[in-house]
Design a protein around this motif. Structure first.
Motif, PDB file in Angstrom:
ATOM      1  N   VAL A  87      76.537   3.289   1.055  1.00 29.84           N
ATOM      2  CA  VAL A  87      75.308   2.954   1.781  1.00 29.84           C
ATOM      3  C   VAL A  87      74.789   4.216   2.470  1.00 29.84           C
ATOM      4  CG1 VAL A  87      74.227   1.462   3.497  1.00 29.84           C
ATOM      5  CG2 VAL A  87      76.209   0.631   2.223  1.00 29.84           C
ATOM      6  N   PRO A  88      73.559   4.644   2.185  1.00 27.76           N
ATOM      7  CA  PRO A  88      73.016   5.813   2.881  1.00 27.76           C
ATOM      8  C   PRO A  88      72.693   5.459   4.330  1.00 27.76           C
ATOM      9  CG  PRO A  88      71.346   4.843   1.475  1.00 27.76           C
ATOM     10  CD  PRO A  88      72.613   4.089   1.190  1.00 27.76           C
ATOM     11  N   ASP A  89      72.712   6.455   5.200  1.00 25.77           N
ATOM     12  CA  ASP A  89      72.444   6.203   6.616  1.00 25.77           C
ATOM     13  C   ASP A  89      71.111   5.495   6.831  1.00 25.77           C
ATOM     14  OD1 ASP A  89      74.720   7.138   8.047  1.00 25.77           O
ATOM     15  OD2 ASP A  89      74.144   9.188   7.605  1.00 25.77           O
ATOM     16  N   CYS A  90      70.124   5.812   6.012  1.00 28.17           N
ATOM     17  CA  CYS A  90      68.798   5.221   6.193  1.00 28.17           C
ATOM     18  C   CYS A  90      68.782   3.722   5.906  1.00 28.17           C
ATOM     19  CB  CYS A  90      67.755   5.941   5.343  1.00 28.17           C
ATOM     20  SG  CYS A  90      68.046   5.812   3.562  1.00 28.17           S
ATOM     21  N   ARG A  91      69.885   3.179   5.355  1.00 24.57           N
ATOM     22  CA  ARG A  91      69.994   1.749   5.094  1.00 24.57           C
ATOM     23  C   ARG A  91      71.043   1.092   5.992  1.00 24.57           C
ATOM     24  NH1 ARG A  91      65.885  -0.487   3.354  1.00 24.57           N
ATOM     25  NH2 ARG A  91      67.127  -2.216   2.553  1.00 24.57           N
ATOM     26  N   ILE A  92      71.402   1.776   7.078  1.00 26.22           N
ATOM     27  CA  ILE A  92      72.388   1.248   8.025  1.00 26.22           C
ATOM     28  C   ILE A  92      71.725   0.934   9.356  1.00 26.22           C
ATOM     29  CG2 ILE A  92      74.454   1.811   9.375  1.00 26.22           C
ATOM     30  CD1 ILE A  92      75.457   3.443   7.022  1.00 26.22           C
ATOM     31  N   ILE A  93      72.055  -0.218   9.906  1.00 30.58           N
ATOM     32  CA  ILE A  93      71.689  -0.587  11.275  1.00 30.58           C
ATOM     33  C   ILE A  93      72.986  -0.595  12.069  1.00 30.58           C
ATOM     34  CG2 ILE A  93      70.766  -2.392  12.771  1.00 30.58           C
ATOM     35  CD1 ILE A  93      69.049  -3.318  10.407  1.00 30.58           C
ATOM     36  N   TYR A  94      73.073   0.281  13.069  1.00 27.57           N
ATOM     37  CA  TYR A  94      74.300   0.434  13.838  1.00 27.57           C
ATOM     38  C   TYR A  94      74.087  -0.159  15.228  1.00 27.57           C
ATOM     39  CZ  TYR A  94      78.835   2.656  14.934  1.00 27.57           C
ATOM     40  OH  TYR A  94      80.150   2.885  15.262  1.00 27.57           O
ATOM     41  N   ASN A  95      74.692  -1.312  15.473  1.00 30.83           N
ATOM     42  CA  ASN A  95      74.692  -1.942  16.785  1.00 30.83           C
ATOM     43  C   ASN A  95      76.086  -1.787  17.404  1.00 30.83           C
ATOM     44  OD1 ASN A  95      72.000  -2.949  16.399  1.00 30.83           O
ATOM     45  ND2 ASN A  95      72.828  -4.603  15.155  1.00 30.83           N
ATOM     46  N   GLY A  96      76.375  -2.557  18.432  1.00 32.52           N
ATOM     47  CA  GLY A  96      77.723  -2.538  18.997  1.00 32.52           C
ATOM     48  C   GLY A  96      77.835  -1.675  20.228  1.00 32.52           C
ATOM     49  N   ILE A  97      78.842  -1.994  21.057  1.00 34.41           N
ATOM     50  CA  ILE A  97      78.956  -1.345  22.368  1.00 34.41           C
ATOM     51  C   ILE A  97      80.023  -0.250  22.417  1.00 34.41           C
ATOM     52  CG2 ILE A  97      78.049  -3.333  23.610  1.00 34.41           C
ATOM     53  CD1 ILE A  97      80.866  -4.179  24.253  1.00 34.41           C
ATOM     54  N   LEU A  98      80.745  -0.016  21.314  1.00 34.12           N
ATOM     55  CA  LEU A  98      81.658   1.118  21.278  1.00 34.12           C
ATOM     56  C   LEU A  98      80.840   2.413  21.244  1.00 34.12           C
ATOM     57  CD1 LEU A  98      84.298  -0.176  18.718  1.00 34.12           C
ATOM     58  CD2 LEU A  98      84.644   0.188  21.157  1.00 34.12           C
ATOM     59  N   PRO A  99      81.263   3.442  21.966  1.00 33.58           N
ATOM     60  CA  PRO A  99      80.450   4.680  22.054  1.00 33.58           C
ATOM     61  C   PRO A  99      80.161   5.318  20.692  1.00 33.58           C
ATOM     62  CG  PRO A  99      82.129   4.659  23.766  1.00 33.58           C
ATOM     63  CD  PRO A  99      82.436   3.490  22.873  1.00 33.58           C
ATOM     64  N   ASP A 100      81.172   5.868  20.025  1.00 35.50           N
ATOM     65  CA  ASP A 100      81.038   6.435  18.672  1.00 35.50           C
ATOM     66  C   ASP A 100      79.799   7.312  18.527  1.00 35.50           C
ATOM     67  OD1 ASP A 100      81.920   6.885  16.098  1.00 35.50           O
ATOM     68  OD2 ASP A 100      80.907   5.145  15.264  1.00 35.50           O
TER      69      ASP A 100
END
Length: 376
Positions: A87-100
């Motif tokens: 999956v290319p980054d442009c097709r990723i939705i990154y949610n969540g409360i971990l810092p990363d």
């Protein structure tokens, strides 16, 4: 669409591999197509994301990728899974409360949608971007109550001081271009109407490119399960309300509309194939033992009666019994009251277990079941 006879033939291919999860890819494809078409009928600039946490088996995540879904991830583990399967980054939705911060920075830099949960995370990501001498575009996760009972550990409370600070200040290396929300306690269409109306109001405070409404919709399901709900909204019901409002507010459709769908797309696409391996009479009740467990069935079994089918492999008679799992706990009942043909050696097909089953199944006693794809 796979025929019933072909489906049964493929299911029986795995009779010696029980217990196993069976993934019906044709149902998954049909759900995605139906949901996408419903929303695009009212608002063309719509895309759906598949929620990895709902079922993160690689077979399913790869299938979602092949069907044009965004990958919605909430942790470094899920982000790395998405990257590993292509999956290319442009097709990723990154949610969540971990810092990363490193992964979130790279995702946003490469065109992904990173939705920030709180002010601390926002300031730290701004600092990280400054160290890279870059400016990145991000979204923010918003929280607002649908009714007086709602509260949440997620997102910027739009009535709070952190949100006020966000509005009144600009960040040197972050540009806010998106809004995200996810309301956990409501699936009804009326709550989705409140969602989009509130998010549309918030959008006037920023120069946004997308509105992400999260998930928590009803989806297609077995009739026996549907009958256990008071009412079940269709994809079309959600799409008509949300899409119409979006079109009225953004008539040129320059703002992308996104929903994050897990249960509503994968719920009816996975079954557990199990085998009846024993029986006993105790406490005045006949009990049949199968080689799966309560814990492998996930969240659904905690509140609903799981749809099931016994596939007769023996000369069995109709009887009333309970079906229990292999786990060494008293709560491990699969069906507390089953009426029908059943005997040791028969197969048990437990249905509508796509959501929060494999992804939360423990390593307890036997470990996770294998997953097999049923497809044309």
């Amino acid at each position: 669409m796979i025929t019933t006879i072909e489906k049964m033939r493929q299911e029986l291919m795995y009779k010696d591999k029980t217990p196993a999860y069976l993934f019906y890819e044709d149902k998954f494809a049909s759900n995605i197509k139906m949901l996408r078409n419903s929303f695009r009928r009212y608002y063309r600039n719509y895309n759906l994301a598949y929620s990895y946490k709902t079922n993160n088996h690689e077979i399913i995540c790869r299938s979602a990728l092949s069907k044009g879904c965004y990958a919605e991830v909430v942790s470094p583990t899920e982000y790395n899974l998405a990257k590993r399967i292509g999956v290319p980054d442009c097709r990723i939705i990154y949610n969540g409360i971990l810092p990363d911060y490193e992964n979130k920075y790279n995702c946003a830099k490469n065109g992904g949608k990173v939705n920030i949960d709180n002010l601390h995370e926002l300031t730290q990501l701004d600092r990280y971007a400054k160290e890279q001498n870059e400016c990145i575009a991000v979204g923010i996760r918003c929280f607002f109550p649908i009714d007086e009972t709602d509260s949440s550990k997620f997102g910027f409370d739009i009535s709070g001081n952190e949100f006020k600070y966000l509005i009144e200040n600009r960040f040197e290396h972050l540009k806010i271009i998106g809004l995200h929300c996810h309301i956990s306690n409501h699936r009804d269409v009326a709550s989705w109407e409140k969602r989009i109306k509130k998010m549309s109001c918030i959008s006037s405070l920023f120069n946004i490119k997308y509105i992400d409404l999260g998930g928590n919709m009803y989806g297609n399901m077995e009739k026996d399960l549907r009958n256990q709900f008071n009412s079940v909204a269709s994809y079309e019901d959600y799409a008509r309300v949300v899409g119409t409002i979006m079109k009225n507010i953004f008539p040129d459709e320059h703002v992308e509309l996104i929903t994050e769908n897990g249960t509503s797309t994968i719920g009816n696409c996975v079954s557990i194939l199990s085998k009846i391996v024993g029986k006993k009479m105790s406490c005045g009740l006949l009990k049949y033992v199968c080689d799966t467990s309560y814990y492998d069935c996930g969240f659904l079994i905690k509140t609903k009666d799981i749809p099931c089918e016994v596939i007769s492999m023996t000369e069995s008679e109709s009887k009333q019994a309970a079906i229990v799992g292999y786990a060494c706990t008293e709560e491990d009942f699969i069906k507390k009251k089953y009426v029908g043909k059943i005997e040791i050696g028969d197969l048990l097909l437990l249905k509508n277990l796509g959501a929060y089953s494999y992804s939360i199944a423990p390593m307890f006693i036997q470990g996770k079941h294998s997953m097999y794809k049923i497809s044309t």
